[in-house]
Scaffold this motif. Structure first.
Motif, PDB file in Angstrom:
ATOM      1  N   ILE A   1     -10.391  -7.444   4.078  1.00  0.00           N
ATOM      2  CA  ILE A   1      -9.418  -8.275   3.476  1.00  0.00           C
ATOM      3  C   ILE A   1      -9.342  -8.291   1.612  1.00  0.00           C
ATOM      4  O   ILE A   1      -8.548  -8.868   1.193  1.00  0.00           O
ATOM      5  N   SER A   2     -10.334  -7.887   1.125  1.00  0.00           N
ATOM      6  CA  SER A   2     -10.680  -8.009  -0.389  1.00  0.00           C
ATOM      7  C   SER A   2     -10.037  -6.538  -0.787  1.00  0.00           C
ATOM      8  O   SER A   2      -9.207  -6.483  -1.953  1.00  0.00           O
TER       9      SER A   2
ATOM     10  N   PRO B   1      -7.951  -3.730  -0.226  1.00  0.00           N
ATOM     11  CA  PRO B   1      -6.590  -3.320  -0.173  1.00  0.00           C
ATOM     12  C   PRO B   1      -5.644  -4.244  -1.315  1.00  0.00           C
ATOM     13  O   PRO B   1      -4.974  -3.593  -1.974  1.00  0.00           O
ATOM     14  N   ILE B   2      -5.930  -5.585  -1.162  1.00  0.00           N
ATOM     15  CA  ILE B   2      -5.315  -6.325  -1.932  1.00  0.00           C
ATOM     16  C   ILE B   2      -5.803  -6.225  -3.395  1.00  0.00           C
ATOM     17  O   ILE B   2      -4.990  -6.206  -4.514  1.00  0.00           O
ATOM     18  N   LEU B   3      -7.170  -6.313  -3.691  1.00  0.00           N
ATOM     19  CA  LEU B   3      -7.652  -6.532  -5.129  1.00  0.00           C
ATOM     20  C   LEU B   3      -7.813  -5.091  -5.608  1.00  0.00           C
ATOM     21  O   LEU B   3      -7.407  -4.859  -6.870  1.00  0.00           O
TER      22      LEU B   3
ATOM     23  N   LEU C   1      -6.291  -2.166  -4.776  1.00  0.00           N
ATOM     24  CA  LEU C   1      -5.045  -1.087  -5.038  1.00  0.00           C
ATOM     25  C   LEU C   1      -3.887  -1.926  -5.632  1.00  0.00           C
ATOM     26  O   LEU C   1      -3.256  -2.889  -5.018  1.00  0.00           O
TER      27      LEU C   1
ATOM     28  N   ILE D   1       0.498  -5.136   2.417  1.00  0.00           N
ATOM     29  CA  ILE D   1      -0.427  -4.063   2.832  1.00  0.00           C
ATOM     30  C   ILE D   1       0.608  -2.855   3.283  1.00  0.00           C
ATOM     31  O   ILE D   1       0.443  -1.715   2.877  1.00  0.00           O
TER      32      ILE D   1
ATOM     33  N   ILE E   1       1.903  -1.250   0.021  1.00  0.00           N
ATOM     34  CA  ILE E   1       0.794  -0.503  -0.358  1.00  0.00           C
ATOM     35  C   ILE E   1       0.233   0.871   0.398  1.00  0.00           C
ATOM     36  O   ILE E   1       0.564   1.982  -0.233  1.00  0.00           O
TER      37      ILE E   1
ATOM     38  N   VAL F   1      -5.596  -5.381   8.544  1.00  0.00           N
ATOM     39  CA  VAL F   1      -5.782  -6.264   7.505  1.00  0.00           C
ATOM     40  C   VAL F   1      -5.555  -7.607   7.928  1.00  0.00           C
ATOM     41  O   VAL F   1      -6.215  -8.651   7.530  1.00  0.00           O
TER      42      VAL F   1
ATOM     43  N   SER G   1      -7.742  -9.132  10.316  1.00  0.00           N
ATOM     44  CA  SER G   1      -8.908  -9.519   9.744  1.00  0.00           C
ATOM     45  C   SER G   1      -8.851 -10.891   8.825  1.00  0.00           C
ATOM     46  O   SER G   1      -9.652 -11.794   8.917  1.00  0.00           O
ATOM     47  N   MET G   2      -7.636 -11.126   8.169  1.00  0.00           N
ATOM     48  CA  MET G   2      -7.574 -12.182   7.450  1.00  0.00           C
ATOM     49  C   MET G   2      -7.286 -13.446   8.360  1.00  0.00           C
ATOM     50  O   MET G   2      -7.785 -14.436   8.075  1.00  0.00           O
TER      51      MET G   2
ATOM     52  N   TYR H   1      -3.947 -15.780  -4.617  1.00  0.00           N
ATOM     53  CA  TYR H   1      -4.997 -14.723  -4.355  1.00  0.00           C
ATOM     54  C   TYR H   1      -4.077 -13.432  -4.575  1.00  0.00           C
ATOM     55  O   TYR H   1      -4.408 -12.587  -5.233  1.00  0.00           O
TER      56      TYR H   1
ATOM     57  N   ALA I   1      -3.871 -11.046  -7.828  1.00  0.00           N
ATOM     58  CA  ALA I   1      -4.415  -9.484  -7.485  1.00  0.00           C
ATOM     59  C   ALA I   1      -3.036  -8.641  -7.916  1.00  0.00           C
ATOM     60  O   ALA I   1      -3.254  -7.323  -8.458  1.00  0.00           O
ATOM     61  N   GLN I   2      -1.804  -8.976  -7.199  1.00  0.00           N
ATOM     62  CA  GLN I   2      -0.637  -7.970  -7.309  1.00  0.00           C
ATOM     63  C   GLN I   2       0.692  -8.327  -8.170  1.00  0.00           C
ATOM     64  O   GLN I   2       1.519  -7.772  -8.448  1.00  0.00           O
TER      65      GLN I   2
END
Lengths: 422, 307, 251
Positions: free
Chosen positions: A19-20, A22-24, A26, B52, B55, B82, B85-86, B120, B124-125
């Motif tokens: 969970i960390s 791919p987001i952080l 890339l 995701i 990406i 992903v 999992s989240m 979050y 990050a994005q």
């Protein structure tokens, strides 16, 4: 047992990575219409690795860690302290509130203009926090659209001044009453709903108000907002360099002092302080009155409350309306402080911040809410480099508070009542 | 003729978006059915699914892989992994510790989680919206060459088909598999199931994971359909999906499907005949009305207040 | 005073209460007994307005009250306790009693905000009444404790006191002796009789403790599977064959 622990710890570590990373790790970067993917900087990778490691170790040694955490709790010298006797604590709390108010009265004359301005904002948040505290903390109704009533107050003043030249002092009660009327009208149908549905419906209502403000362009100016909102006057004295409304006088001319733009900022601050104190005192009284007690009774056990003759809708409605009233108050002050308002100021995030203030301070506790409002507004200003993390931290803090201390940092203390012994 | 075609077009658009709403709504409805709480962070899980996917699609494009079905499949799988999992982590961190407390507490925790996840991704994005390449192009067009034309794009067909496949798979899973049976048992009576030896914690975690996986699928589909995403992408969609779940009757899976489709069509009709600006107003209005007049939704069972 | 005719309550396909009649006179203690699941609490829920009865009439002091919302019924003087104690747990004992008197108090917001003399007087009065009842149920020393922290027997008594401060005409007690030890049950017994004798309150009682029921009831109604089985004085009920069969099973 150990093997299972390792397996579980490993699983948690892998989930953390998934969970960390791919987001952080890339980053999507838009270059014109092209989108490119780039790696993050090294420190991010180190951070991710550290997070994974920490989760792994924590899960592996979880029993030991939680054990030592409670040992730390036991070492706290304040833990075994007996709670203060009731009368002493009440006196202490009252003294603290009075000291805060006196300090707040004197302070602006020695502070910088910027900090007085910030303090005005803090006071607005205190009013909002205290108002929402009635709804959420006392009556137990989760209102996620509280900002809508704030908007009603602000727009009432802005539009009335634009179309009818109405002054701050006239708009203040009107804004608050109109917000209360909105609260009443919305509350009437929706308060029958169960708690979580109520949360969603109020959230939806907040969004509807914002969308309407954005789209009724001919009335509200749409996304461009409303500007030119007048400053408050003091007995017909204006604080600007030149008089804007005929018939008014000018503050610096009446007192024969040189014009100083700080006067206006301080004056506005004092108005906000006055209104915040009014809010505080009124709500403090209400809590000790039959209305306030029935709010709490309904929160504690709705069925028992009904069986004792309390009307569910009536009690909830009173909490909702009074909460909305103070939001309208705060909105009017906000409009006058900014001089310009647009729907941007009334997004869901704003409701979330006010909710965070109530939750962090301690639901039902007034001193808690005041301290939380100060912390939530001032801390991000002090640590500007962290200010973009503000909402991230609020979100995390709300979750952690609910897990460890749902009653808030400074929970409400019950009033003891002395009974005559016969 | 023109009117009919125009109406048809709005209907198609509405059903497309509506079926994707239904996919997200499943997550709300299953969690509510089992532990009776609104998973506020569900919209964010969906948003993360969309990020995701983008990406992965971008990454594969840089690597030079071009065979479209493969790209989409890989993106879908990664997004599902992903997001699931989240979903698992969210349940573990924010919901399990507060389960069974006063109603407000899990709700506030969920809102906190939602704000956290939004920021979050925002940090990050970045907060700007990013274009999502429309990989599936073309479509079928009907109507006169010169007049108004109704068209169904292949993208819309894909959304329908994928939703249908997911829904069928989910129904099969719920009715046939061991885990599915346990899910139904837990939603009937959590305490009793626990006494009968069902690991209710595992079942609850599984509901979150399944809901998150379906939300990720919706994230990929709607991201591509709308053509751009941003960190706030999940907030409104989450509200819409919740509305769909309530509309159909929260706790009911066919209800979520029905609710999604009705909401999608209602929105498309508002955009088509009134103004796109008011489609959110219409869906929230619909939510308020349904809660007032039929809080159990179209397919939900009435609840008797226990004293 | 209370006259229930042919009460029935249907949940979907289930007829939980079917044709129950009940008659309570001034200063009378009437018990409803019956096996578990007989529909006793459902009758209470209908009487107190939590459920809308599917059929039959309920009249209280000559006024038909079926279908009136719950909070209005209690304002008429028909107040109840619950099978599982329902207190306002995080409020103090005395606050529990104050909040119950809210309709005796001046609800005018402004009178309260500026504390008019009339408001103060009423507030004082309600405090006195609360203190009086706390003394009656022996909780005066615990007045500022949080209600949720009381022992079970104390919670039961507080619940009754909370009803009494509303000055009811008719008190409905749902299994008040459940979970009490014999000593506490004896005290409860005396308390209920005192409520009737000294405060002119009629009592409707649901109870499984037969010795309590037989001791204090003026009349007893037996319900089985939602239907009335028998009614009469304790002696009559003790000798009724149908009742014995329902409780002990057929030979």
């Amino acid at each position: 047992m150990v093997a299972q622990n390792i397996k579980h710890a490993l699983f948690c570590a892998v989930i953390t990575l998934i969970i960390s990373y791919p987001i952080l790790g890339l980053d999507l970067i838009a270059e014109g219409i092209q989108i490119k993917l780039s790696g993050a900087d090294t420190s991010t990778y180190i951070g991710i690795a550290a997070a994974v490691l920490i989760v792994f170790l924590f899960q592996l040694f979880r029993p030991a860690i939680t054990g030592s955490l409670s040992a730390i709790g036991a070492a706290n010298p304040l833990r075994d302290r007996k709670p203060l006797p009731q009368d002493k604590r009440v006196r202490l709390e009252r003294a603290a509130l009075i000291l805060i108010v006196i300090g707040a009265l004197l302070w602006p004359f020695f502070a910088s203009r910027g900090s007085v301005d910030l303090a005005t904002l803090v006071l607005i948040y205190i009013m909002l926090g205290l108002g929402l505290n009635v709804v959420v903390g006392l009556a137990g109704l989760l209102d996620l659209g509280y900002v809508a009533f704030y908007a009603v107050g602000a727009y009432t003043f802005a539009l009335l001044s634009q179309y009818y030249d109405i002054s701050f002092w006239v708009a203040l009660p009107l804004g608050a009453l109109l917000a209360a009327a909105f609260g009443f009208l919305l509350g009437f149908p929706v308060l029958r709903l169960r708690g979580d549905y109520l949360a969603i419906v109020t959230l939806g209502f907040g969004e509807i108000i914002r969308i309407l403000l954005n789209n009724l362009t001919s009335l509200t100016g749409g996304p461009n907002g409303v500007g030119g909102i007048p400053d408050p006057t003091l007995f017909g004295m204006e604080f600007g360099r030149r008089i804007k409304t005929e018939g008014n006088t000018s503050f610096h001319e009446v007192f024969n002092i040189p014009y100083n733009s700080d006067h206006k900022v301080i004056f506005l601050y004092l108005i906000a302080l006055l209104l915040a104190v009014v809010t505080l005192v009124v709500i403090r009284r209400l809590v000790r009155m039959p209305v306030g007690r029935s709010w709490e009774a309904l929160r504690e056990d709705e069925i028992a409350a009904r069986s004792l003759g309390m009307s569910r809708t009536g009690v909830k409605l009173s909490a909702f309306t009074i909460g909305a009233f103070f939001a309208g108050f705060a909105g009017t002050v906000f409009a006058s402080k900014q001089g310009f308002i647009s729907p941007e100021s009334f997004v869901f995030l704003e409701s979330a911040i006010i909710l965070a203030i109530v939750v962090l301070g301690g639901m039902g506790s007034q001193l808690g809410v005041i301290l939380a409002a100060i912390a939530v507004t001032v801390l991000p200003e002090l640590a500007r480099e962290f200010s973009e993390y503000r909402m991230l931290i609020f979100g995390a803090a709300m979750v952690l508070m609910m897990i460890w201390r749902p009653q808030g940092l400074l929970p409400m203390s019950r009033v003891h009542i002395q009974l005559k012994q016969e | 003729m023109h009117d009919v075609l125009y109406f048809l077009q709005q209907l198609i658009n509405g059903l497309t978006v509506g079926s994707a709403y239904a996919l997200i709504a499943i997550g709300y409805t299953m969690v509510y059915g089992i532990i009776g709480m609104i998973n506020f962070a569900h919209g964010e899980i969906y948003m993360i699914g969309a990020y995701i996917s983008l990406i992965v699609i971008t990454g594969l494009a840089t690597l030079g892989s071009a065979w479209l079905p493969l790209v989409l499949l890989v993106a879908l799988i990664c997004a599902v992994i992903v997001s699931s999992s989240m979903g698992w982590a969210v349940e573990r961190v924010a919901y399990r510790p507060v389960r069974g407390q006063h109603r407000l507490i899990p709700l506030i925790s969920a809102i906190g989680m939602s704000i956290f996840l939004q920021n979050y991704v925002h940090l990050a994005q970045g907060s700007r919206n990013i274009g999502f390449p429309s990989l599936i192009q073309g479509g079928i067009t009907m109507g006169a060459e010169d007049g108004f034309q109704t068209s169904i794009s292949y993208m819309q067909i894909t959304i329908f088909v994928v939703t249908l496949v997911c829904m069928t798979a989910l129904s099969m899973f719920i009715s046939k598999s061991r885990l599915g049976r346990a899910c139904r048992a837990v939603s009937q009576d959590l305490k009793m199931s626990n006494l009968l030896g069902i690991d209710t914690n595992r079942i609850i975690a599984a509901t979150f994971v399944i809901g998150a996986a379906l939300a990720a699928v919706a994230g990929l589909l709607l991201g591509m359909y709308y053509g751009s995403i941003d960190p706030l992408f999940g907030f409104i969609a989450g509200l819409k999906a919740f509305t769909a779940a309530v509309l159909g009757g929260i706790g009911s899976i066919p209800g979520a499907m029905l609710g999604g489709l009705i909401l999608g069509v209602a929105e498309a009709m508002t955009s088509g005949y009134l103004s796109g600006e008011y489609k959110d107003v219409v869906s929230f209005g619909l939510l308020i009305l349904i809660l007032l007049f039929r809080p159990t939704g179209l397919l939900g069972k009435p609840e008797v207040e226990k004293i | 005073m209370l006259d229930v005719r042919n009460l029935s309550m249907r949940f979907g396909g289930l007829l939980a209460v079917d044709g129950v009649s009940l008659d309570v006179k001034e200063k009378e203690i009437v018990s409803i007994i019956g096996p578990n699941g007989a529909g006793k609490t459902t009758v209470f829920n209908c009487l107190s307005g939590f459920y809308q009865p599917s059929g039959g009439t309920i009249s209280f002091e000559g006024k038909e009250i079926q279908g009136i919302p719950d909070y209005k019924i209690s304002r008429l003087g028909l107040v109840r306790t619950f099978q599982h104690v329902r207190l306002f747990n995080s409020m103090t004992v005395v606050e529990n009693l104050l909040v119950a008197q809210h309709r005796h108090l001046n609800t005018n917001l402004f009178a309260g905000l500026i504390k008019t003399p009339a408001y103060r007087k009423k507030e004082e009065k309600s405090l006195e009444r609360a203190a009086y009842w706390l003394k009656q149920v022996g909780l005066l020393d615990l007045a500022n404790r949080e209600a949720g922290n009381l022992a079970y027997g104390q919670q039961r008594r507080l619940e009754i006191a909370r009803c009494m401060v509303t000055e009811p005409r008719l008190l409905m007690l749902d299994e008040p002796a459940a979970g009490l030890n014999p000593n506490e049950t004896r005290e409860l017994n005396q308390l209920i009789i005192r409520l009737k004798e000294d405060y002119c309150v009629s009592v409707v009682l649901i109870e499984h403790d037969m010795s309590l029921v037989m001791d204090i009831s003026d009349r007893i109604n037996v319900i089985n599977q939602g239907r009335p089985l028998a009614s009469g004085t304790p002696d009559e009920i003790r000798q009724n064959d149908d009742v014995i069969k329902a409780y002990l099973g057929e030979e």
